[in-house]
Design a protein around this motif. Structure first.
Motif, short mmCIF file in Angstrom:
data_model
loop_
_atom_site.label_atom_id
_atom_site.label_comp_id
_atom_site.label_asym_id
_atom_site.label_seq_id
_atom_site.Cartn_x
_atom_site.Cartn_y
_atom_site.Cartn_z
N THR A 143 36.47 75.91 -34.76
CA THR A 143 35.81 75.91 -33.46
C THR A 143 36.83 76.10 -32.34
O THR A 143 36.58 76.84 -31.38
CB THR A 143 35.05 74.58 -33.25
OG1 THR A 143 34.12 74.41 -34.31
CG2 THR A 143 34.32 74.58 -31.91
N THR A 161 36.75 79.13 -29.76
CA THR A 161 36.63 78.87 -28.33
C THR A 161 37.76 79.54 -27.55
O THR A 161 37.54 80.10 -26.46
CB THR A 161 36.63 77.35 -28.05
OG1 THR A 161 35.56 76.74 -28.78
CG2 THR A 161 36.45 77.07 -26.57
N THR A 173 19.33 72.96 -25.13
CA THR A 173 20.75 72.77 -25.44
C THR A 173 21.39 74.06 -25.93
O THR A 173 22.56 74.34 -25.63
CB THR A 173 20.95 71.67 -26.51
OG1 THR A 173 20.28 72.03 -27.73
CG2 THR A 173 20.41 70.34 -26.02
N GLN A 194 24.47 75.94 -24.16
CA GLN A 194 25.65 76.32 -24.95
C GLN A 194 26.02 77.78 -24.72
O GLN A 194 27.19 78.13 -24.61
CB GLN A 194 25.36 76.06 -26.43
CG GLN A 194 26.56 76.26 -27.34
CD GLN A 194 26.22 75.99 -28.78
OE1 GLN A 194 25.18 75.43 -29.10
NE2 GLN A 194 27.08 76.41 -29.68
N GLN A 195 25.00 78.64 -24.65
CA GLN A 195 25.24 80.07 -24.38
C GLN A 195 25.85 80.28 -23.01
O GLN A 195 26.73 81.12 -22.84
CB GLN A 195 23.94 80.86 -24.49
CG GLN A 195 23.55 81.23 -25.90
CD GLN A 195 22.41 82.24 -25.91
OE1 GLN A 195 21.82 82.54 -24.87
NE2 GLN A 195 22.10 82.77 -27.07
N ASN A 204 29.58 80.03 -22.78
CA ASN A 204 30.37 81.11 -23.39
C ASN A 204 30.23 82.39 -22.58
O ASN A 204 29.17 82.65 -22.01
CB ASN A 204 29.91 81.37 -24.83
CG ASN A 204 30.29 80.24 -25.76
OD1 ASN A 204 31.36 79.66 -25.64
ND2 ASN A 204 29.42 79.94 -26.69
N ASN A 231 24.32 71.01 -31.24
CA ASN A 231 24.47 71.74 -29.98
C ASN A 231 25.12 70.87 -28.91
O ASN A 231 26.02 71.32 -28.19
CB ASN A 231 23.11 72.21 -29.48
CG ASN A 231 22.56 73.38 -30.28
OD1 ASN A 231 23.27 74.00 -31.06
ND2 ASN A 231 21.29 73.68 -30.10
N THR A 291 28.76 70.37 -29.64
CA THR A 291 29.48 71.62 -29.38
C THR A 291 29.68 71.84 -27.89
O THR A 291 30.76 72.25 -27.45
CB THR A 291 28.72 72.82 -29.98
OG1 THR A 291 28.55 72.62 -31.39
CG2 THR A 291 29.48 74.12 -29.75
N ILE A 292 28.65 71.53 -27.09
CA ILE A 292 28.76 71.65 -25.63
C ILE A 292 29.85 70.73 -25.11
O ILE A 292 30.70 71.14 -24.30
CB ILE A 292 27.41 71.32 -24.97
CG1 ILE A 292 26.38 72.43 -25.24
CG2 ILE A 292 27.57 71.11 -23.46
CD1 ILE A 292 24.96 72.05 -24.88
N GLN A 317 33.27 72.13 -26.19
CA GLN A 317 33.65 73.31 -25.42
C GLN A 317 34.04 72.93 -24.00
O GLN A 317 35.02 73.44 -23.46
CB GLN A 317 32.49 74.31 -25.40
CG GLN A 317 32.27 75.01 -26.73
CD GLN A 317 31.05 75.92 -26.70
OE1 GLN A 317 30.14 75.72 -25.91
NE2 GLN A 317 31.03 76.90 -27.57
#
Length: 201
Positions: A38, A42, A139, A143-144, A147, A185, A188-189, A192
């Motif tokens: 990850t 990232t 979520t 998350q998108q 990025n 999600n 991950t958020i 990130q």
């Protein structure tokens, strides 16, 4: 994979006394295992963010020639040693876990009737009010947004539609599976956001 997931969930249940908490702990364990990948993905996404002005210039220059546009974008990625699909690898590696959990929720007698919260009194059946699938979709959308957009405008539009597609798809899935994906999600958020903040500092 089904047997492994079922055993891990049973072990976590002995520890936590709740299958909902067990699913959350399983999600956390998987994320910890995938953290190195990850981090690499990232960082790749962050380098793509730096290349955004150049990518937009290529998209504008070759708006009517998608093949030429893609060729120049690939050359740009190669020049800067960036893998635009690097951020997808952790998600792809979770597919076997997702399938294993899906089968565990359907075939493990222990998971039938396992409550979560409020109206969800069985993790092996779908949310009757579709609340968790909508939360999961939200979520995924967030998350998108964290990025950078990659690919041509058509591909970007398709990617933006994925949270909506997944929301409707997950409406028929067991609540435990939606819970797993939602927690994944959210973690991950958070991961990130921390990486982006740490890199800027």
């Amino acid at each position: 994979m089904f047997n492994v997931i079922a055993r891990v969930l049973a072990w976590l249940y002995d520890f936590s006394g709740s299958y909902a908490i067990s699913i959350a702990l399983l999600t956390l364990l998987i994320m910890l295992v995938l953290t190195p990948l990850t981090l690499k993905g990232t960082r790749s996404m962050m380098r793509i963010q730096v290349l955004q002005p150049e990518l937009k210039r290529i998209q504008t220059k070759h708006k009517g020639d998608r093949q030429k546009m893609n060729e120049e974008m690939i050359e740009l990625y190669k020049k800067h040693k960036v893998n635009p699909l690097g951020g997808c690898l952790p998600m792809l590696l979770q597919i076997p876990v997702f399938i294993g959990l899906y089968h565990a929720l359907f075939f493990s007698i222990e998971l039938r009737g396992a409550p979560f919260v409020g109206w969800i009194d069985d993790l092996s059946v779908a949310d009757p009010y579709y609340v968790w699938p909508v939360v999961m979709g939200a979520t995924m959308f967030l998350q998108q947004k964290l990025n950078p957009s990659i690919g041509d405008p058509t591909q970007q539009k398709i990617m933006m539609m994925l949270p909506i597609v997944f929301t409707f798809l997950f409406m028929s899935f067991p609540s435990g599976l939606v819970l797993y994906w939602t927690i994944n999600n959210l973690l991950t958020i958070a991961q990130q956001a921390y990486i982006y903040k740490f890199s800027k500092d």
